[in-house]
Write a protein that holds these residues in place. Structure first.
Motif, short mmCIF file in Angstrom:
data_model
loop_
_atom_site.label_atom_id
_atom_site.label_comp_id
_atom_site.label_asym_id
_atom_site.label_seq_id
_atom_site.Cartn_x
_atom_site.Cartn_y
_atom_site.Cartn_z
N VAL A 3 0.84 -1.21 0.00
CA VAL A 3 0.00 0.00 0.00
C VAL A 3 0.87 1.25 0.00
O VAL A 3 0.64 2.19 -0.77
N ALA A 4 1.88 1.28 0.88
CA ALA A 4 2.75 2.45 0.97
C ALA A 4 3.46 2.72 -0.35
O ALA A 4 3.57 3.86 -0.80
N ARG A 5 3.96 1.66 -0.99
CA ARG A 5 4.67 1.83 -2.25
C ARG A 5 3.73 2.38 -3.33
O ARG A 5 4.09 3.30 -4.07
N ALA A 6 2.53 1.82 -3.43
CA ALA A 6 1.59 2.26 -4.47
C ALA A 6 1.14 3.70 -4.26
O ALA A 6 0.93 4.44 -5.23
N LEU A 7 1.00 4.12 -2.99
CA LEU A 7 0.55 5.48 -2.70
C LEU A 7 1.71 6.46 -2.57
O LEU A 7 1.50 7.63 -2.32
N ASP A 8 2.94 5.96 -2.75
CA ASP A 8 4.14 6.79 -2.58
C ASP A 8 4.11 7.47 -1.22
O ASP A 8 4.28 8.69 -1.09
N ALA A 9 3.90 6.65 -0.18
CA ALA A 9 3.75 7.15 1.19
C ALA A 9 4.78 6.49 2.10
O ALA A 9 5.27 5.40 1.80
N PRO A 10 5.11 7.12 3.22
CA PRO A 10 6.02 6.48 4.18
C PRO A 10 5.31 5.34 4.91
O PRO A 10 4.10 5.39 5.15
N LEU A 11 6.10 4.33 5.27
CA LEU A 11 5.58 3.18 6.00
C LEU A 11 6.22 3.12 7.38
O LEU A 11 7.42 3.34 7.53
N ASP A 12 5.41 2.82 8.38
CA ASP A 12 5.92 2.53 9.72
C ASP A 12 5.02 1.45 10.31
O ASP A 12 4.10 0.97 9.65
N VAL A 13 5.33 1.06 11.54
CA VAL A 13 4.54 0.05 12.23
C VAL A 13 3.83 0.70 13.41
O VAL A 13 4.22 1.76 13.90
N TRP A 14 2.78 0.04 13.84
CA TRP A 14 2.16 0.37 15.12
C TRP A 14 1.96 -0.94 15.85
O TRP A 14 1.33 -1.86 15.34
N ILE A 15 2.52 -1.02 17.05
CA ILE A 15 2.56 -2.29 17.77
C ILE A 15 1.37 -2.44 18.70
O ILE A 15 1.07 -1.54 19.49
N VAL A 16 0.73 -3.58 18.61
CA VAL A 16 -0.39 -3.91 19.48
C VAL A 16 -0.37 -5.41 19.72
O VAL A 16 0.04 -6.18 18.86
N ARG A 17 -0.78 -5.81 20.91
CA ARG A 17 -0.79 -7.22 21.27
C ARG A 17 -2.13 -7.61 21.88
O ARG A 17 -2.71 -6.87 22.67
N LYS A 18 -2.56 -8.81 21.52
CA LYS A 18 -3.80 -9.34 22.07
C LYS A 18 -3.60 -9.76 23.52
O LYS A 18 -2.55 -10.27 23.90
#
Length: 232
Positions: free
Chosen positions: A50-65
């Motif tokens: 998605v980030a590559r197609a939209l020419d956008a920066p990518l990061d993570v957001w961490i969440v745990r069940k």
């Protein structure tokens, strides 16, 4: 929110295929210069496309069940980086999980959140989402409890628009998440979602090394794009 469709066949080859198809539905957000956040682990692979197609920066957001005592696969809550916690009190009560049980499990998962933040982000600061369009991507939604924790934690950081994007999700869970987002994009919503993995031909487990590879690849791409813009 897109119309929810009930697929007649397995729709996605793998997570990369799902990400490319999802990106086509998200193309209209490209002009808003969004930030794309993947939920590890599998969501990062989808988000990378998605980030590559939209020419956008990518990061993570961490969440745990937060899993039920004795039944760790059953989510009774979740905890996000930043410490925000969500508890599904109805499910917790139905399995007899006490407040002490929830606290004990939440503390353990909070430690894992911190470990993953260090592993995936290193010494970089969390993404600055204030005033931005933020697209949160996962590889699928069953109960929605973990993504809800991520969305609520991000909402506290004052994005201009908060978008949830997934290839597949359970209709009831998706509807329950509508109050947490400004827009929801889901490609397929089978009436009876038994398992997210059933809607992929290849749903192998994503390991930490693959997450790190995707993040590094997209970081290099984005740094290059920023340099190009500054030079032009």
């Amino acid at each position: 929110m897109m119309p929810l469709r009930d697929p007649a066949a397995v729709p996605f080859t793998d997570r990369a295929d799902a990400g490319r198809r999802l990106a086509r539905e998200l193309a209209r957000f490209g002009a808003e210069r969004p930030v794309v956040l993947g939920l590890p682990r599998g969501g990062v692979v989808v988000a990378g496309e998605v980030a590559r197609a939209l020419d956008a920066p990518l990061d993570v957001w961490i969440v745990r069940k937060i899993g039920a005592p004795g039944y760790p696969e059953l989510g009774i809550g979740a905890i996000s980086e930043g410490g925000l916690r969500v508890v599904d009190r109805g499910t917790a009560d139905s399995v007899g999980a006490s407040d002490a049980d929830i606290e004990r499990i939440a503390q353990r998962e909070a430690a894992e959140v911190e470990r993953r933040v260090r592993l995936y982000r290193g010494d970089r600061e969390p993404p600055d989402v204030r005033g931005r369009t933020v697209i949160v991507v996962d590889d699928g939604i069953a109960t929605g409890v973990t993504v809800r924790a991520a969305l609520r934690a991000l909402r506290q950081r004052a994005p201009r628009r908060l978008v949830l994007a997934v290839p597949v999700g359970a209709p009831e869970s998706l509807r329950a998440l509508l109050s947490d987002v400004d827009e929801l994009v889901c490609l397929e919503a089978p009436a009876r979602l038994r398992a997210v993995g059933q809607h992929y031909r290849d749903f192998r487990q994503v390991e930490d090394d693959e997450v790190l590879d995707v993040l590094e690849r997209e970081r290099r791409r984005w740094v290059g794009r920023v340099r190009e813009r500054r030079a032009s």
